[in-house]
Design a protein around this motif. Sequence first.
Motif, PDB file in Angstrom:
ATOM      1  N   GLY A  87      -8.737 -14.844  17.420  1.00 63.99           N
ATOM      2  CA  GLY A  87      -9.493 -16.090  17.253  1.00 63.99           C
ATOM      3  C   GLY A  87      -9.894 -16.694  18.582  1.00 63.99           C
ATOM      4  O   GLY A  87     -11.030 -17.148  18.761  1.00 63.99           O
ATOM      5  N   ALA A  88      -8.972 -16.687  19.540  1.00 61.27           N
ATOM      6  CA  ALA A  88      -9.277 -17.226  20.864  1.00 61.27           C
ATOM      7  C   ALA A  88     -10.340 -16.379  21.555  1.00 61.27           C
ATOM      8  O   ALA A  88     -11.244 -16.916  22.192  1.00 61.27           O
ATOM      9  CB  ALA A  88      -8.016 -17.294  21.709  1.00 61.27           C
ATOM     10  N   ALA A  89     -10.239 -15.066  21.427  1.00 57.56           N
ATOM     11  CA  ALA A  89     -11.232 -14.183  22.056  1.00 57.56           C
ATOM     12  C   ALA A  89     -12.618 -14.406  21.460  1.00 57.56           C
ATOM     13  O   ALA A  89     -13.612 -14.473  22.191  1.00 57.56           O
ATOM     14  CB  ALA A  89     -10.813 -12.724  21.901  1.00 57.56           C
ATOM     15  N   VAL A  90     -12.692 -14.544  20.153  1.00 58.71           N
ATOM     16  CA  VAL A  90     -13.988 -14.809  19.502  1.00 58.71           C
ATOM     17  C   VAL A  90     -14.547 -16.145  19.977  1.00 58.71           C
ATOM     18  O   VAL A  90     -15.755 -16.265  20.269  1.00 58.71           O
ATOM     19  CB  VAL A  90     -13.845 -14.771  17.965  1.00 58.71           C
ATOM     20  N   GLY A  91     -13.711 -17.151  20.083  1.00 62.22           N
ATOM     21  CA  GLY A  91     -14.164 -18.469  20.542  1.00 62.22           C
ATOM     22  C   GLY A  91     -14.693 -18.435  21.964  1.00 62.22           C
ATOM     23  O   GLY A  91     -15.741 -19.018  22.261  1.00 62.22           O
ATOM     24  N   VAL A  92     -13.985 -17.740  22.844  1.00 65.25           N
ATOM     25  CA  VAL A  92     -14.423 -17.662  24.248  1.00 65.25           C
ATOM     26  C   VAL A  92     -15.721 -16.884  24.366  1.00 65.25           C
ATOM     27  O   VAL A  92     -16.652 -17.295  25.073  1.00 65.25           O
ATOM     28  CB  VAL A  92     -13.306 -17.040  25.120  1.00 65.25           C
ATOM     29  N   VAL A  93     -15.817 -15.748  23.680  1.00 68.04           N
ATOM     30  CA  VAL A  93     -17.043 -14.939  23.737  1.00 68.04           C
ATOM     31  C   VAL A  93     -18.222 -15.734  23.188  1.00 68.04           C
ATOM     32  O   VAL A  93     -19.327 -15.707  23.760  1.00 68.04           O
ATOM     33  CB  VAL A  93     -16.854 -13.611  22.980  1.00 68.04           C
ATOM     34  N   ASN A 144      -6.960 -16.711  13.542  1.00 66.11           N
ATOM     35  CA  ASN A 144      -6.407 -18.063  13.528  1.00 66.11           C
ATOM     36  C   ASN A 144      -7.511 -19.063  13.865  1.00 66.11           C
ATOM     37  O   ASN A 144      -8.060 -19.047  14.967  1.00 66.11           O
ATOM     38  CB  ASN A 144      -5.259 -18.158  14.539  1.00 66.11           C
ATOM     39  N   ALA A 145      -7.827 -19.930  12.915  1.00 69.41           N
ATOM     40  CA  ALA A 145      -8.935 -20.870  13.090  1.00 69.41           C
ATOM     41  C   ALA A 145      -8.633 -21.918  14.161  1.00 69.41           C
ATOM     42  O   ALA A 145      -9.545 -22.340  14.884  1.00 69.41           O
ATOM     43  CB  ALA A 145      -9.264 -21.552  11.768  1.00 69.41           C
ATOM     44  N   LYS A 146      -7.370 -22.327  14.288  1.00 67.64           N
ATOM     45  CA  LYS A 146      -7.030 -23.322  15.319  1.00 67.64           C
ATOM     46  C   LYS A 146      -7.202 -22.725  16.712  1.00 67.64           C
ATOM     47  O   LYS A 146      -7.736 -23.380  17.609  1.00 67.64           O
ATOM     48  CB  LYS A 146      -5.600 -23.824  15.140  1.00 67.64           C
ATOM     49  N   ALA A 147      -6.760 -21.506  16.906  1.00 66.78           N
ATOM     50  CA  ALA A 147      -6.924 -20.847  18.209  1.00 66.78           C
ATOM     51  C   ALA A 147      -8.401 -20.661  18.518  1.00 66.78           C
ATOM     52  O   ALA A 147      -8.838 -20.840  19.664  1.00 66.78           O
ATOM     53  CB  ALA A 147      -6.208 -19.501  18.221  1.00 66.78           C
ATOM     54  N   PHE A 148      -9.184 -20.324  17.492  1.00 66.74           N
ATOM     55  CA  PHE A 148     -10.636 -20.178  17.649  1.00 66.74           C
ATOM     56  C   PHE A 148     -11.263 -21.486  18.116  1.00 66.74           C
ATOM     57  O   PHE A 148     -11.993 -21.524  19.107  1.00 66.74           O
ATOM     58  CB  PHE A 148     -11.243 -19.731  16.317  1.00 66.74           C
ATOM     59  N   ALA A 149     -10.964 -22.569  17.413  1.00 68.35           N
ATOM     60  CA  ALA A 149     -11.575 -23.861  17.726  1.00 68.35           C
ATOM     61  C   ALA A 149     -11.134 -24.371  19.093  1.00 68.35           C
ATOM     62  O   ALA A 149     -11.964 -24.854  19.885  1.00 68.35           O
ATOM     63  CB  ALA A 149     -11.231 -24.876  16.641  1.00 68.35           C
ATOM     64  N   ILE A 150      -9.849 -24.247  19.386  1.00 67.42           N
ATOM     65  CA  ILE A 150      -9.355 -24.748  20.673  1.00 67.42           C
ATOM     66  C   ILE A 150      -9.949 -23.960  21.829  1.00 67.42           C
ATOM     67  O   ILE A 150     -10.402 -24.526  22.826  1.00 67.42           O
ATOM     68  CB  ILE A 150      -7.812 -24.726  20.704  1.00 67.42           C
ATOM     69  N   SER A 151      -9.983 -22.632  21.699  1.00 65.05           N
ATOM     70  CA  SER A 151     -10.546 -21.827  22.791  1.00 65.05           C
ATOM     71  C   SER A 151     -12.041 -22.065  22.946  1.00 65.05           C
ATOM     72  O   SER A 151     -12.566 -22.049  24.059  1.00 65.05           O
ATOM     73  CB  SER A 151     -10.258 -20.348  22.567  1.00 65.05           C
ATOM     74  N   LEU A 152     -12.731 -22.301  21.845  1.00 60.19           N
ATOM     75  CA  LEU A 152     -14.163 -22.602  21.904  1.00 60.19           C
ATOM     76  C   LEU A 152     -14.413 -23.898  22.659  1.00 60.19           C
ATOM     77  O   LEU A 152     -15.278 -23.962  23.544  1.00 60.19           O
ATOM     78  CB  LEU A 152     -14.711 -22.698  20.480  1.00 60.19           C
ATOM     79  N   VAL A 153     -13.634 -24.921  22.361  1.00 60.46           N
ATOM     80  CA  VAL A 153     -13.795 -26.209  23.041  1.00 60.46           C
ATOM     81  C   VAL A 153     -13.404 -26.097  24.512  1.00 60.46           C
ATOM     82  O   VAL A 153     -14.125 -26.582  25.395  1.00 60.46           O
ATOM     83  CB  VAL A 153     -12.974 -27.311  22.320  1.00 60.46           C
ATOM     84  N   VAL A 154     -12.285 -25.436  24.789  1.00 60.22           N
ATOM     85  CA  VAL A 154     -11.831 -25.297  26.180  1.00 60.22           C
ATOM     86  C   VAL A 154     -12.848 -24.509  26.999  1.00 60.22           C
ATOM     87  O   VAL A 154     -13.206 -24.908  28.113  1.00 60.22           O
ATOM     88  CB  VAL A 154     -10.435 -24.640  26.227  1.00 60.22           C
TER      89      VAL A 154
END
Length: 145
Positions: free
Chosen positions: A38-44, A97-107
């Motif tokens: 999720g974090a990787a998808v958000g950052v990409v 994980n949707a929370k990890a996705f959202a947090i990494s996207l915002v960060v």
Amino acid sequence: MPSNDVRNLLQTAVPTAAVGALTVAVSAAVAGGKGALGAAVGVVLAILFMGIGLYVLQWTAKTLPQLFQAMGLMLYVAQLLLLLIFVALFKDTSLFNAKAFAISLVVATVVWMAAQARAYMKAKIFYVDPASAKSEKPEKTGSSS
């Protein structure tokens, strides 16, 4: 892309990718494999959206300078709305994980914007085009008394 544009892209993408790697590692430690995904998808997604936005903004500055400020405002609003749509679409997903996705996207988005602001403050951009100034004396066209 001219070298100044590439330099600005590198000065924004590298810190974002570094912080993105950190968010992926923290998400992996906290939420496991789905958190890391999720974090990787958000950052990409953040790097992709912001990179495209930077390209569009640079293109607008070169081709339609009179629309630069309006395009910049419209572009940032459109990017934030698209990111909000992605967060809303994937909030109930079981792929990651949707929370990890959202947090990494915002960060990643905040780091990109801060790095972009720093890159523009450090850039040595002429406000007068030195190539257009002629080294010759201008011809006199009127009568001088």
